[in-house]
Design an enzyme around this catalytic site. Structure first.
Site, PDB file in Angstrom:
ATOM      1  N   GLU A 110       0.765  -1.148  -0.115  1.00 46.14           N
ATOM      2  CA  GLU A 110       0.006   0.124   0.099  1.00 46.14           C
ATOM      3  C   GLU A 110       0.945   1.212   0.122  1.00 46.14           C
ATOM      4  O   GLU A 110       0.662   2.206  -0.821  1.00 46.14           O
ATOM      5  CB  GLU A 110      -1.018   0.075   1.100  1.00 46.14           C
ATOM      6  CG  GLU A 110      -1.842  -1.185   1.180  1.00 46.14           C
ATOM      7  CD  GLU A 110      -1.529  -2.516   2.057  1.00 46.14           C
ATOM      8  OE1 GLU A 110      -0.275  -2.615   1.927  1.00 46.14           O
ATOM      9  OE2 GLU A 110      -2.146  -2.908   2.756  1.00 46.14           O
ATOM     10  N   CYS A 152      -1.941  -2.534   7.335  1.00 41.94           N
ATOM     11  CA  CYS A 152      -1.269  -2.338   8.716  1.00 41.94           C
ATOM     12  C   CYS A 152      -1.534  -1.023   8.908  1.00 41.94           C
ATOM     13  O   CYS A 152      -1.602  -0.354   8.392  1.00 41.94           O
ATOM     14  CB  CYS A 152       0.313  -2.792   8.685  1.00 41.94           C
ATOM     15  SG  CYS A 152       1.297  -1.645   7.917  1.00 41.94           S
TER      16      CYS A 152
HETATM   17  N1  THU Z   1       2.243  -6.532   3.997  1.00 45.32           N
HETATM   18  C1  THU Z   1       1.570  -5.769   2.898  1.00 45.32           C
HETATM   19  O1  THU Z   1       2.597  -5.348   1.998  1.00 45.32           O
HETATM   20  N2  THU Z   1       0.569  -5.006   3.156  1.00 45.32           N
HETATM   21  C2  THU Z   1      -0.507  -5.561   4.345  1.00 45.32           C
HETATM   22  O2  THU Z   1      -1.458  -5.003   4.370  1.00 45.32           O
HETATM   23  C3  THU Z   1       0.237  -6.230   5.230  1.00 45.32           C
HETATM   24  C4  THU Z   1       1.626  -6.856   5.379  1.00 45.32           C
HETATM   25  C5  THU Z   1       3.571  -7.229   3.840  1.00 45.32           C
HETATM   26  C6  THU Z   1       4.780  -6.745   4.728  1.00 45.32           C
HETATM   27  C7  THU Z   1       5.500  -8.130   4.532  1.00 45.32           C
HETATM   28  O3  THU Z   1       6.366  -7.829   3.436  1.00 45.32           O
HETATM   29  C8  THU Z   1       4.432  -9.301   4.452  1.00 45.32           C
HETATM   30  O4  THU Z   1       3.160  -8.734   4.000  1.00 45.32           O
HETATM   31  C9  THU Z   1       4.179  -9.902   5.721  1.00 45.32           C
HETATM   32  O5  THU Z   1       4.182  -9.057   6.784  1.00 45.32           O
END
Ligand code: THU
Length: 130
Positions: A55, A86
């Site tokens: 995001e 997150c």
């Molecule tokens: N992650 C995202 O890219 N977006 C989210 O909304 C949740 C988490 C990624 C961060 C990390 O690379 C992986 O997902 C596991 O946490």
């Protein structure tokens, strides 16, 4: 633009994820006010701590290309349960995107739909500095 187009763009972006450590690939597609789609994927690195979520990659790409107003963001993962942005992503999306519609999806279907103001109630933002 149809919701399904935005979700498809998020799924396509997910295929570029650099998720060698978590193996959890995420794609995002941000729709600007003029209908442009700017995509992002999560990018991890060996330190782990420098990970950037899909995001925020999408939002930072869009800002760096001059976009300033946004409507919606779709987030795609390969998981049954809805995966919402997150905390840090909620903050960045709020500050630069306002009350976006957030569409959650997996590889087969939509899994959830929220307003960002519901995901980030009582936000800290520039209004509070005045
Ligand atoms: N992650 C995202 O890219 N977006 C989210 O909304 C949740 C988490 C990624 C961060 C990390 O690379 C992986 O997902 C596991 O946490």
């Amino acid at each position: 633009m149809r919701d399904s187009d935005l979700i498809a763009a998020a799924r396509d972006a997910r295929t570029f994820a650099r998720a060698e450590f978590s193996k959890f690939k995420v794609g995002a597609a941000l729709e600007t006010a003029d209908g442009t789609i700017v995509t992002g994927c999560n990018i991890e690195n060996v330190t782990r701590g420098l990970t950037m979520c899909a995001e925020r990659v999408a939002m930072f790409k869009a800002l760096s290309e001059g976009h300033r107003a946004f409507r919606r963001i779709a987030v795609a993962v390969n998981a049954k349960a809805p995966v919402p942005p997150c905390g840090p992503c909620r903050q960045i999306l709020w500050e630069f995107g306002g009350d976006l519609e957030v569409i959650l999806a997996n590889l087969r279907r939509e899994t959830g739909r929220h307003r960002l103001s519901d995901l980030l109630p009582q936000p800290f933002d520039a209004q509070l500095l005045k």
